[in-house]
Scaffold this active site. Structure first.
Site, PDB file in Angstrom:
ATOM      1  N   LYS A  22       0.723  -1.200  -0.041  1.00  0.00           N
ATOM      2  CA  LYS A  22      -0.097  -0.076  -0.118  1.00  0.00           C
ATOM      3  C   LYS A  22       0.983   1.221   0.028  1.00  0.00           C
ATOM      4  CE  LYS A  22      -2.823   2.438   3.393  1.00  0.00           C
ATOM      5  NZ  LYS A  22      -1.806   3.446   4.021  1.00  0.00           N
ATOM      6  N   ASN A  23       1.952   1.257   0.855  1.00  0.00           N
ATOM      7  CA  ASN A  23       2.438   2.535   0.843  1.00  0.00           C
ATOM      8  C   ASN A  23       3.509   2.700   0.059  1.00  0.00           C
ATOM      9  OD1 ASN A  23       0.958   3.092   3.251  1.00  0.00           O
ATOM     10  ND2 ASN A  23       2.614   2.694   4.766  1.00  0.00           N
ATOM     11  N   ARG A  92      -4.496  10.350   3.853  1.00  0.00           N
ATOM     12  CA  ARG A  92      -3.469  11.198   4.111  1.00  0.00           C
ATOM     13  C   ARG A  92      -2.713  11.305   2.731  1.00  0.00           C
ATOM     14  NH1 ARG A  92      -1.055  15.056   7.451  1.00  0.00           N
ATOM     15  NH2 ARG A  92       1.104  14.864   7.204  1.00  0.00           N
ATOM     16  N   CYS A 116      -6.128   8.533   8.669  1.00  0.00           N
ATOM     17  CA  CYS A 116      -6.125   8.214  10.078  1.00  0.00           C
ATOM     18  C   CYS A 116      -5.999   9.005  11.063  1.00  0.00           C
ATOM     19  CB  CYS A 116      -5.512   6.900  10.333  1.00  0.00           C
ATOM     20  SG  CYS A 116      -5.908   5.352   9.544  1.00  0.00           S
ATOM     21  N   ARG A 121      -0.584  15.412  12.894  1.00  0.00           N
ATOM     22  CA  ARG A 121      -0.120  15.273  11.538  1.00  0.00           C
ATOM     23  C   ARG A 121      -0.241  16.571  10.478  1.00  0.00           C
ATOM     24  NH1 ARG A 121      -2.652   9.533   9.282  1.00  0.00           N
ATOM     25  NH2 ARG A 121      -0.333   9.571   8.437  1.00  0.00           N
ATOM     26  N   PRO A 122       0.771  17.414  10.953  1.00  0.00           N
ATOM     27  CA  PRO A 122       0.716  18.674  10.024  1.00  0.00           C
ATOM     28  C   PRO A 122       1.243  18.566   8.666  1.00  0.00           C
ATOM     29  CG  PRO A 122       2.445  18.758  11.922  1.00  0.00           C
ATOM     30  CD  PRO A 122       1.660  17.660  12.155  1.00  0.00           C
ATOM     31  N   ILE A 123       1.426  19.461   7.985  1.00  0.00           N
ATOM     32  CA  ILE A 123       1.960  19.144   6.620  1.00  0.00           C
ATOM     33  C   ILE A 123       2.883  20.361   6.370  1.00  0.00           C
ATOM     34  CG2 ILE A 123      -0.002  18.193   5.482  1.00  0.00           C
ATOM     35  CD1 ILE A 123      -0.946  20.906   4.341  1.00  0.00           C
ATOM     36  N   ASP A 124       3.500  20.894   7.502  1.00  0.00           N
ATOM     37  CA  ASP A 124       4.763  21.873   7.328  1.00  0.00           C
ATOM     38  C   ASP A 124       5.821  21.489   6.428  1.00  0.00           C
ATOM     39  OD1 ASP A 124       4.817  20.303   9.667  1.00  0.00           O
ATOM     40  OD2 ASP A 124       6.316  21.501  10.275  1.00  0.00           O
ATOM     41  N   ASP A 303       3.816   1.640  11.570  1.00  0.00           N
ATOM     42  CA  ASP A 303       2.461   0.963  11.026  1.00  0.00           C
ATOM     43  C   ASP A 303       2.275  -0.695  11.599  1.00  0.00           C
ATOM     44  OD1 ASP A 303       1.774   2.938   9.779  1.00  0.00           O
ATOM     45  OD2 ASP A 303       2.243   2.381   7.791  1.00  0.00           O
ATOM     46  N   ARG A 394      -8.888  -0.272   3.701  1.00  0.00           N
ATOM     47  CA  ARG A 394      -8.041   0.765   3.419  1.00  0.00           C
ATOM     48  C   ARG A 394      -6.561   0.266   3.106  1.00  0.00           C
ATOM     49  NH1 ARG A 394      -7.465   5.934   6.347  1.00  0.00           N
ATOM     50  NH2 ARG A 394      -5.884   5.933   4.674  1.00  0.00           N
TER      51      ARG A 394
HETATM   52  C1  UD1 Z   1       3.467   7.354   6.155  1.00  0.00           C
HETATM   53  C2  UD1 Z   1       2.499   6.364   5.659  1.00  0.00           C
HETATM   54  C3  UD1 Z   1       2.017   5.919   7.096  1.00  0.00           C
HETATM   55  C4  UD1 Z   1       2.953   5.449   8.115  1.00  0.00           C
HETATM   56  C5  UD1 Z   1       3.888   6.879   7.986  1.00  0.00           C
HETATM   57  C6  UD1 Z   1       5.177   6.748   9.300  1.00  0.00           C
HETATM   58  C7  UD1 Z   1       1.946   6.119   3.444  1.00  0.00           C
HETATM   59  C8  UD1 Z   1       0.750   6.210   2.397  1.00  0.00           C
HETATM   60  N1  UD1 Z   1       1.758   6.509   4.668  1.00  0.00           N
HETATM   61  O1  UD1 Z   1       2.468   8.451   6.227  1.00  0.00           O
HETATM   62  O2  UD1 Z   1       1.247   4.452   6.813  1.00  0.00           O
HETATM   63  O3  UD1 Z   1       2.422   5.411   9.378  1.00  0.00           O
HETATM   64  O4  UD1 Z   1       4.469   7.111   7.134  1.00  0.00           O
HETATM   65  O5  UD1 Z   1       6.052   5.719   8.553  1.00  0.00           O
HETATM   66  O6  UD1 Z   1       3.115   5.802   3.187  1.00  0.00           O
HETATM   67  N2  UD1 Z   1       4.896  15.373  10.096  1.00  0.00           N
HETATM   68  C9  UD1 Z   1       5.140  16.775  10.556  1.00  0.00           C
HETATM   69  N3  UD1 Z   1       5.164  17.629   9.543  1.00  0.00           N
HETATM   70  C10 UD1 Z   1       4.951  17.121   8.224  1.00  0.00           C
HETATM   71  C11 UD1 Z   1       4.763  15.608   7.779  1.00  0.00           C
HETATM   72  C12 UD1 Z   1       4.865  14.841   8.909  1.00  0.00           C
HETATM   73  O7  UD1 Z   1       5.317  17.169  11.622  1.00  0.00           O
HETATM   74  O8  UD1 Z   1       4.754  18.002   7.163  1.00  0.00           O
HETATM   75  C13 UD1 Z   1       5.126  14.472  11.230  1.00  0.00           C
HETATM   76  C14 UD1 Z   1       3.927  13.692  11.476  1.00  0.00           C
HETATM   77  O9  UD1 Z   1       2.733  14.442  12.149  1.00  0.00           O
HETATM   78  C15 UD1 Z   1       4.305  12.478  12.363  1.00  0.00           C
HETATM   79  C16 UD1 Z   1       6.010  12.106  11.509  1.00  0.00           C
HETATM   80  O10 UD1 Z   1       6.294  13.408  11.021  1.00  0.00           O
HETATM   81  O11 UD1 Z   1       4.483  12.508  13.728  1.00  0.00           O
HETATM   82  C17 UD1 Z   1       5.817  11.182  10.470  1.00  0.00           C
HETATM   83  O12 UD1 Z   1       4.825  11.439   9.568  1.00  0.00           O
HETATM   84  P1  UD1 Z   1       4.973  10.948   8.195  1.00  0.00           P
HETATM   85  O13 UD1 Z   1       6.347  10.193   7.996  1.00  0.00           O
HETATM   86  O14 UD1 Z   1       4.892  12.388   7.269  1.00  0.00           O
HETATM   87  O15 UD1 Z   1       4.044  10.306   7.505  1.00  0.00           O
HETATM   88  P2  UD1 Z   1       3.127   9.980   6.298  1.00  0.00           P
HETATM   89  O16 UD1 Z   1       3.767  10.256   5.175  1.00  0.00           O
HETATM   90  O17 UD1 Z   1       1.936  10.780   6.747  1.00  0.00           O
END
Ligand code: UD1
Length: 418
Positions: A22-23, A92, A116, A121-124, A303, A394
């Site tokens: 999936k990922n 996400r 989930c 889960r910010p996107i900064d 995960d 999912r």
């Molecule tokens: C991906 C995986 C998810 C997995 C996660 C961590 C996919 C589709 N999803 O999610 O299954 O649980 O990796 O291995 O591949 N963060 C920030 N700012 C950002 C982005 C992330 O602070 O802009 C933080 C998140 O809140 C979290 C951490 O970084 O605490 C890890 O998130 P991230 O690695 O981005 O996970 P995803 O890509 O969402």
């Protein structure tokens, strides 16, 4: 509402297949929207998130479909750069469509992604990366517009976010000049994305923990076979281990499993790999794992943390799990307590292994938590009912059939899909 009913207490035995990851496949499908032509991805799992990705491509003006493990996408007529809020809000990883759309149009509009709820889960990190590449980021009510001609640059990620790394790799393929990502995600799924992009004409290298991306690439889709799902495989291995069973999984290697293999061995399981078939034999009673810290790759994957928590709840002795990736990935704990687990949440999860869990009525709150509750139920005495369980669709292809292949007693009532 989807419900999973499980009669526990059977040792899982037998063989089943591991699906495509999936990922890994989700960012590959997302990357396709930056390319012109027609793409095919093999070994694509039939899961709800892939269907959502297909819906996004169709919304953007392209065409796509999934048939018997073959994802087909026609990208020639993509003419929109707005990721629709409906499907975009379901998962996400919709945010990884940004890289390709920015590359194709120099502009993308999207909403804060759904998925989930595992904490803030910010996107900064995504947005800062786009800014360093020269894009302008503007909030327009609920929507975010990112626009600009991208220029290769050095980007130091404050955390090795998987999604941000993948988004920036894709965007950087289209930027002018070279981009270097420092402190990136090096998860196997990110490496699979790099292999896919390189197969499509990209020029991306991993060296000394950094990712180097040559820009201005005219990417053309090439047929690609996505890697096996190490998270699905780990879920089944933990299930077999906690039921005292012995199973074989086709299509996965020791290398795919990384540190998960060592954790299972540490708990007393015997593992072997032969010609891409991985077999596990569980001991009569699992041993506790002393202390496991969940971290970005090559650490223990977040995960698999909920499933590990379920498994260790019946291991002899005290185990400690420190979840460092998602602060909110703990909703399975309260539900495992209903099944008789002895877990306290302090700095980490402190698990005192009980002899056996008991069947109960529980509720799932996210995808991997739902899998963990299925494991708890499979290992428990008596019957369990897992409510709000549509999450399972999912991330797991044919979950019910595969658990049945392994001798588990499970039925999923698809009253609705999440
Ligand atoms: C991906 C995986 C998810 C997995 C996660 C961590 C996919 C589709 N999803 O999610 O299954 O649980 O990796 O291995 O591949 N963060 C920030 N700012 C950002 C982005 C992330 O602070 O802009 C933080 C998140 O809140 C979290 C951490 O970084 O605490 C890890 O998130 P991230 O690695 O981005 O996970 P995803 O890509 O969402």
């Amino acid at each position: 509402m989807t419900e999973i009913n499980i009669k526990g207490g059977r040792r899982l035995k037998g063989e089943t297949d591991v699906s495509g990851a999936k990922n890994a496949v989700l960012p590959q499908i997302a990357a396709l929207v930056g390319m012109k032509g027609e793409g095919v991805i093999y070994n694509c799992p039939d899961i709800a998130d892939v269907k959502t990705s297909v819906e996004i491509i169709r919304n953007l003006g392209g065409n796509a479909g999934l048939e018997e493990g073959r994802l087909y996408a026609d990208l020639r007529n993509i003419d929109k750069f707005e990721i629709p809020a409906g499907p975009g809000g379901k998962m996400r990883s919709a945010i990884t469509f940004c890289g390709g759309l920015l590359g194709r149009f120099g502009e993308v509009v999207f909403s804060e992604p759904g998925g989930c709820v595992l904490g803030a889960r910010p996107i900064d990190i995504h947005l800062n990366g786009f800014k360093v590449l020269g894009a302008e980021v503007k909030y327009e009510g609920e929507r975010i517009r990112v626009r600009g001609k991208l220029k290769g640059s050095k980007i130091k990620l404050k955390y090795p976010s998987v999604g941000a790394t993948q988004n920036l790799i894709i965007a950087a393929c289209f930027a002018e000049g070279e981009t270097v990502l420092k402190n990136p995600s090096l998860e196997p799924e990110t490496v699979d994305l790099i292999n896919f992009l390189n197969a499509c004409g990209g020029e991306i290298k991993v060296r000394d923990g950094c990712i180097y991306i040559k820009g201005e690439k005219d990417l053309r889709p090439k047929p690609y076979r996505v890697m096996a799902d190490r998270i699905e495989a780990g879920t089944f291995l933990f299930a077999a281990a906690m039921t005292g069973g012995g199973i074989s999984l086709r299509g996965i290697t020791r290398k795919n499993m990384g540190v998960v293999w060592n954790v299972l061995e540490g708990c007393g399981c015997e593992l072997k790999e032969e010609k891409k078939v991985l077999s596990l034999k569980a001991p009569e009673r699992l041993k506790a794992a002393k202390e496991i810290t969940v971290r970005p790759y090559p650490g223990f994957p977040t995960d698999l943390q909920p499933q590990l928590t379920a498994m260790l709840s019946v291991a002899e002795g005290r185990s400690i799990i420190n979840e460092t990736v998602f602060e909110g990935r703990n909703k399975h704990i309260g539900q495992l307590l209903k099944m008789g687990a002895d877990i306290t949440e302090e700095k980490g999860f402190i698990i005192n292994g009980v002899k056996s869990l008991k069947g109960a009525e529980v509720t799932a709150f996210d995808l991997r938590g739902c899998a963990a509750l299925c494991l708890g139920a499979l290992g428990a005495e008596g019957e369990s009912r897992i409510k709000n369980a549509g999450y399972i669709f999912r991330g797991y292809e044919n979950f019910e059939e595969k658990i049945k292949d392994l001798g588990g007693e499970i039925s999923i009532l698809k009253l609705n899909r999440v």
